[in-house]
Design a protein around this motif. Structure first.
Motif, mmCIF file in Angstrom:
data_model
loop_
_atom_site.group_PDB
_atom_site.id
_atom_site.type_symbol
_atom_site.label_atom_id
_atom_site.label_comp_id
_atom_site.label_asym_id
_atom_site.label_seq_id
_atom_site.Cartn_x
_atom_site.Cartn_y
_atom_site.Cartn_z
ATOM 1 N N LYS A 29 0.846 -1.187 0.000
ATOM 2 C CA LYS A 29 0.000 0.000 0.000
ATOM 3 C C LYS A 29 0.883 1.238 0.000
ATOM 4 O O LYS A 29 1.789 1.370 0.824
ATOM 5 C CB LYS A 29 -0.906 -0.005 1.228
ATOM 6 N N LEU A 30 0.635 2.126 -0.917
ATOM 7 C CA LEU A 30 1.437 3.342 -1.027
ATOM 8 C C LEU A 30 0.544 4.561 -0.841
ATOM 9 O O LEU A 30 -0.439 4.733 -1.564
ATOM 10 C CB LEU A 30 2.127 3.404 -2.390
ATOM 11 N N ASP A 31 0.883 5.368 0.147
ATOM 12 C CA ASP A 31 0.179 6.617 0.391
ATOM 13 C C ASP A 31 1.241 7.648 0.749
ATOM 14 O O ASP A 31 1.489 7.938 1.923
ATOM 15 C CB ASP A 31 -0.837 6.445 1.523
ATOM 16 N N ALA A 57 1.447 10.856 0.347
ATOM 17 C CA ALA A 57 1.004 12.093 0.988
ATOM 18 C C ALA A 57 0.803 11.883 2.486
ATOM 19 O O ALA A 57 1.191 12.731 3.306
ATOM 20 C CB ALA A 57 -0.285 12.587 0.337
ATOM 21 N N ARG A 58 0.204 10.759 2.848
ATOM 22 C CA ARG A 58 -0.012 10.483 4.279
ATOM 23 C C ARG A 58 1.322 10.314 5.004
ATOM 24 O O ARG A 58 1.507 10.833 6.109
ATOM 25 C CB ARG A 58 -0.870 9.229 4.456
ATOM 26 N N GLU A 116 1.341 0.659 10.935
ATOM 27 C CA GLU A 116 1.767 1.386 9.744
ATOM 28 C C GLU A 116 3.240 1.171 9.394
ATOM 29 O O GLU A 116 3.775 1.875 8.535
ATOM 30 C CB GLU A 116 1.503 2.887 9.924
ATOM 31 N N LEU A 124 3.637 0.249 5.643
ATOM 32 C CA LEU A 124 3.224 1.401 4.845
ATOM 33 C C LEU A 124 4.295 2.481 4.851
ATOM 34 O O LEU A 124 4.690 3.013 3.801
ATOM 35 C CB LEU A 124 1.916 1.975 5.398
ATOM 36 N N ALA A 154 6.851 3.482 1.554
ATOM 37 C CA ALA A 154 6.833 4.840 1.017
ATOM 38 C C ALA A 154 8.210 5.488 1.099
ATOM 39 O O ALA A 154 8.643 6.171 0.159
ATOM 40 C CB ALA A 154 5.812 5.686 1.775
#
Length: 414
Positions: free
Chosen positions: A189-191, A193-194, A320, A323, A327
């Motif tokens: 999962k790539l986020d 901005a978060r 997290e 994650l 990132a």
């Protein structure tokens, strides 16, 4: 030890691949210089390699799901091996850039498959041991393989044949040593901005380290060759810098678990900056002095990625860890794409020492960012910090291998 036995073929294959990849990076810089390629051209090849690496990180999970681990590994290894031979068969800057793009894609895929395989095969009780062995294999293979260059010679066909053989041989333990068919990992999962909102400093740090470490890895052989070092001295210079980072990473991590992590990050960055300037103004063309100072440089430059990642994990919510670190690997790759070409352009106009002037400039900017972030945000209390974990920048799934039951999830963000 019996539970570790099925992983031994994978670790052998990893050692062969890591060594072959490290050897290729140094050789391309040396051979490119011998073929008359400019520093900026060699830097552009580094940029293409890291662009391919980023693409490989994003695409390989889909390939594994389509054809499985063994077939994906075999296909990528075959392409990487063929590309290595094409480097010597077609000596042309445009072709080399294209081959470095393909090589980056293949090696990113190979490392991702390897680490996903190790992750699926490692029992929770063995994770720490697998990680420790994998890190030793990484450092030993990358530094040891460098010395094949002076043994075989940087000129001619033979050294490229050796690299191709190494990549091809990695297929043997993978094909024969493990009959399992592990389930391909879920897409990471790539986020971005978060993750940036969670820790702007950690993200910026990974970008800065990507810029500087990729520039060093791509262009340090060019620097050493241009100041008059022999081939043996060039590979020693590169190896000493890499080895230095392995020596001091965990002592720095230990301190960062107990002090404000940003203070350790600040001190480490300042030391790397000073070592860069020492290479510019003090080492000059003295090989022994260059070896000593680049060792010090490596001690402080190489752990900056893991320190930045540890700071980001301190700010993460529970669950997290993967994650965050996936990132951060991409942020590192963004920096790594731009670093070699920017640094090589400076070298083209201002000479070999411009590599470390460029590096020092990036570290100076990072120091300013650290000081600013320390003013606008309070530190994470010691009791809420995650444990430091030394991370390899080999794939986005390495975090899954590194996470443990007791500390896999970051503490609640403060």
């Amino acid at each position: 030890m019996s539970s570790m036995r099925p992983l031994i073929p994978l670790l052998i294959a990893a050692g062969i691949l890591l060594g072959g990849n490290g050897l290729q990076s140094t050789l391309i810089a040396l051979r490119g210089a011998q073929e008359g390629f400019s520093a900026s051209t060699i830097g552009l090849m580094g940029t293409f390699y890291f662009a391919g690496f980023l693409l490989g990180c994003l695409a390989v999970t889909h390939i594994m799901k389509a054809v499985g681990h063994v077939r994906a590994f075999s296909a990528l290894a075959a392409i990487a091996s063929a590309g290595t031979l094409l480097l010597v068969l077609v000596v042309d800057p445009v072709m080399w850039c294209a081959l470095r793009l393909a090589g980056g894609f293949c090696f990113a895929g190979l490392f991702t498959i390897m680490e996903a395989w190790l992750n699926s095969g490692a029992a929770n009780k063995d994770r720490a041991r697998v990680l420790a062995i994998y890190r030793m294999v990484d450092i030993g293979s990358v530094t040891g393989a460098q010395f094949l260059i002076p043994i075989v010679g940087a000129g001619g066909f033979a050294i490229f044949a050796v690299m191709s053989i190494m990549i091809t041989l990695s297929l043997v333990p993978v094909s024969l040593g493990d009959r399992s068919n592990p389930t391909p990992p879920e897409d990471v999962k790539l986020d971005l901005a978060r993750v940036w909102r969670i820790s702007p400093l950690g993200c910026f740090g990974c970008i800065a380290v990507g810029v500087t470490n990729s520039a060093f890895r791509t262009l340090s052989p060019v620097y050493a060759e241009q100041i008059g070092m022999s081939v043996t001295d060039v590979v020693t210079f590169v190896s000493v810098g890499i080895f230095g980072g392995a020596i001091i990473q965990y002592p720095l991590g230990y301190l960062s678990d107990r002090w404000d992590r940003r203070s350790v990050l600040l001190i480490t960055t300042c030391c790397a900056l000073l070592a860069s300037l020492a290479l510019v103004f003090w080492a000059r063309s003295d090989p022994s002095l260059n070896f000593v100072i680049v060792f010090i440089f490596g001690c402080f430059a190489m752990p900056l990625y893991s320190l930045s990642a540890a700071h980001s994990n301190d700010r993460a919510d529970k669950g997290e860890f993967v994650l965050i670190n996936a990132a951060l690997m991409l942020f590192y790759s963004f920096g790594a794409i731009g670093g070699p070409f920017a640094a090589s352009t400076a070298m083209q106009y201002f000479g070999p020492s411009a590599l470390f002037v460029f590096t020092a400039t990036v570290y100076a900017i990072f120091v300013v960012v650290i000081l600013y972030r320390m003013q606008v945000r309070s530190g994470v209390p010691a009791g809420h910090r995650s444990r430091f974990i030394g991370l390899l920048r080999t794939s986005t799934v390495f975090a899954r291998l590194a996470k443990r039951n007791d500390d896999s999830d970051g503490p609640a963000r403060q």
